[in-house]
Design a protein around this motif. Structure first.
Motif, short mmCIF file in Angstrom:
data_model
loop_
_atom_site.label_atom_id
_atom_site.label_comp_id
_atom_site.label_asym_id
_atom_site.label_seq_id
_atom_site.Cartn_x
_atom_site.Cartn_y
_atom_site.Cartn_z
N PRO A 43 31.93 42.46 22.86
CA PRO A 43 30.68 43.06 21.88
C PRO A 43 30.22 42.37 23.35
O PRO A 43 30.43 41.34 23.59
CB PRO A 43 30.27 42.30 21.25
N SER A 44 30.11 43.84 24.35
CA SER A 44 29.25 43.29 25.64
C SER A 44 27.86 44.28 25.74
O SER A 44 28.11 45.42 25.36
CB SER A 44 29.87 43.56 26.98
N GLU A 45 26.81 43.87 26.22
CA GLU A 45 25.90 45.12 26.71
C GLU A 45 26.60 46.01 28.15
O GLU A 45 25.83 46.85 27.60
CB GLU A 45 24.76 43.81 27.79
N ASP A 46 27.26 45.95 28.52
CA ASP A 46 27.29 46.80 29.60
C ASP A 46 28.68 46.67 30.46
O ASP A 46 29.11 47.60 31.06
CB ASP A 46 26.52 47.20 30.68
N ALA A 47 29.45 46.78 29.51
CA ALA A 47 31.26 46.32 29.55
C ALA A 47 31.45 46.76 28.38
O ALA A 47 32.97 45.82 28.17
CB ALA A 47 31.37 44.71 30.60
N GLY A 48 31.05 48.02 27.81
CA GLY A 48 32.91 49.00 26.77
C GLY A 48 33.65 49.21 27.45
O GLY A 48 33.69 48.95 28.21
N THR A 49 34.75 48.51 26.63
CA THR A 49 35.78 49.27 26.70
C THR A 49 36.48 50.20 25.67
O THR A 49 35.27 50.64 24.52
CB THR A 49 37.02 47.98 26.57
N HIS A 50 37.96 51.22 26.01
CA HIS A 50 38.12 51.47 25.54
C HIS A 50 38.88 51.22 23.61
O HIS A 50 38.97 52.38 22.61
CB HIS A 50 39.42 53.03 26.35
N ASP A 110 40.02 47.25 36.47
CA ASP A 110 39.81 46.23 37.32
C ASP A 110 40.81 44.25 36.66
O ASP A 110 40.65 44.00 37.59
CB ASP A 110 38.08 45.68 36.68
N ALA A 111 40.62 44.35 35.71
CA ALA A 111 41.39 43.04 35.27
C ALA A 111 43.37 43.14 35.26
O ALA A 111 43.89 42.39 36.37
CB ALA A 111 41.70 42.68 33.79
N TYR A 112 43.73 44.57 35.74
CA TYR A 112 45.17 44.68 36.03
C TYR A 112 45.60 45.07 37.96
O TYR A 112 45.45 44.22 38.19
CB TYR A 112 45.51 46.10 35.14
N SER A 156 40.35 56.17 33.13
CA SER A 156 38.49 55.35 33.16
C SER A 156 37.81 54.07 32.12
O SER A 156 36.49 54.09 32.58
CB SER A 156 38.10 56.71 32.96
N ASP A 157 38.72 53.47 32.00
CA ASP A 157 38.71 52.42 31.50
C ASP A 157 38.24 51.05 32.29
O ASP A 157 38.91 50.48 33.12
CB ASP A 157 39.00 52.19 30.08
#
Length: 361
Positions: free
Chosen positions: A295-302, A37-39, A31-32
């Motif tokens: 750190p990101s405003e809207d693209a946090g990760t697990h 998207d990266a992979y 769900s991350d």
């Protein structure tokens, strides 16, 4: 992320591998969106690395990277998984009609044998602050045993970052520690009053336990970029094609950071990582992809960030410079956990030095 490794296998499975055998844990990673998207983009924007090639997926987990590799045109994909998640991976491979290409192998990477060398090793091996879990050891083992001389690693490079931060975590952690100690003192009084046993002799070791848990163990967080109060610095750069286990067993470096605004509340340090898909000098990608846990405003990760809090916050100014001595090594009790020492100086008109040990658990 899946799992693949071997050391004291019974204890290691109980403490680490079994976590990855649950679908709910795989779902968290699947769900991350940043991760996925990266992979996805790295594979499908660089199909030339996969078309007609052999691929090894280390710690395949649900099997999604193996499935994508097959969909991108791989001739053969070996998907290695140490847990019973391998059974679910086989079902997903079959359901997505790539069972003629993808072979799921249940076992640790160190123990299995492949019938051939591979063109690509792909793995989502990264733990908190990149190296927690020590799964990269298995990837290195796979590379040294099975990657062709001109083969490529996905990802190919990694970096660890650190920066000073402001965070309410310090207030919460200190408050939780104080509450725990107040409850302990009440417990000692009540036990002595009602049951005629004095537990006070355990106050110091209990205090040591609570201090380690609340004040010395790094805290997971998804920080906002505005919480970073100084220039980020790279702690470690890794070339996945050439690094060896000794290079990452202990990391020690000196970095510096300049405070970016006036009169800020300095609460500790945040650590994160990024990885890149570049291929190799001899066999580069057509499109480079980055996966960052900054750190990101809207693209946090697990993965979030690991926050190492100070014992007490202090005020810093825009003219202040921090010199940081950083050291990280594997815990003697559990090689998948990390111990971190941070010593820093704040250079103003005078110099203030502090030092603290942390744990990444």
């Amino acid at each position: 992320m899946g799992s693949s490794a071997a050391v004291d296998k019974g204890a290691d499975f109980a403490n680490y591998f079994c976590t990855y055998g649950f679908i709910y844990h795989q779902k968290e990673m699947l769900s991350d969106r940043v991760r996925m998207d990266a992979y996805f983009n790295a594979i499908f924007e660089n199909k030339h690395h996969f078309q007609g090639k052999t691929v090894l997926d280390v710690g395949t987990g649900s099997g999604i990277l193996a499935i994508w590799s097959a969909q991108a045109g791989a001739r053969k994909v070996y998907a290695v998984e140490a847990t019973k998640m391998a059974d679910h991976a086989r079902e997903l491979v079959k359901a997505n009609r790539v069972q003629d290409v993808v072979e799921v192998i249940e076992g640790s990477m160190e123990d299995i044998t492949l019938p051939e060398q591979v063109d690509v090793i792909i793995s989502e091996w990264m733990g908190y602050f990149l190296l927690r879990e020590s799964m990269f050891d298995s990837v290195i083992c796979a590379r040294d045993r099975w990657l062709k001389p001109n083969g490529v690693m996905y990802p190919s490079h990694a970096r660890m970052w650190m920066a000073p931060v402001r965070s309410g975590l310090i207030d919460q952690r200190v408050s939780d520690y104080q509450v725990a100690m107040e409850e302990w003192r009440s417990f000692v009084d009540e036990t002595k009053t009602y049951y005629r046993v004095d537990m006070g002799v355990l106050t110091k070791p209990f205090n040591d336990e609570q201090r380690k848990y609340y004040l010395q163990t790094s805290a997971w967080s998804n920080l906002h970029p505005k919480q970073i109060i100084g220039t980020p610095a790279i702690i470690k750069e890794i070339d996945c094609l050439t690094v060896n286990v000794d290079d990452i067993r202990t990391i020690s470096t000196s970095i510096s950071s300049s405070i970016s605004e006036e009169n800020l509340r300095f609460c500790g340090f945040a650590g994160w990582f990024d990885v890149h898909f570049r291929g190799s000098d001899q066999n580069p990608v057509q499109k480079e992809v980055e996966l960052t846990t900054a750190p990101s405003e809207d693209a946090g990760t697990h993965w979030g960030q690991q926050v190492f809090i100070l014992d007490r916050p202090e005020r810093v100014q825009v003219a202040d410079d921090l010199t940081i001595q950083f050291s990280m090594s594997r815990s003697k009790e559990n090689h998948r956990l990390m111990e971190v020492d941070i010593k820093y100086e704040i250079r103003r008109q005078s110099v203030r030095t502090s030092q603290k040990k942390f744990y990444i658990e």
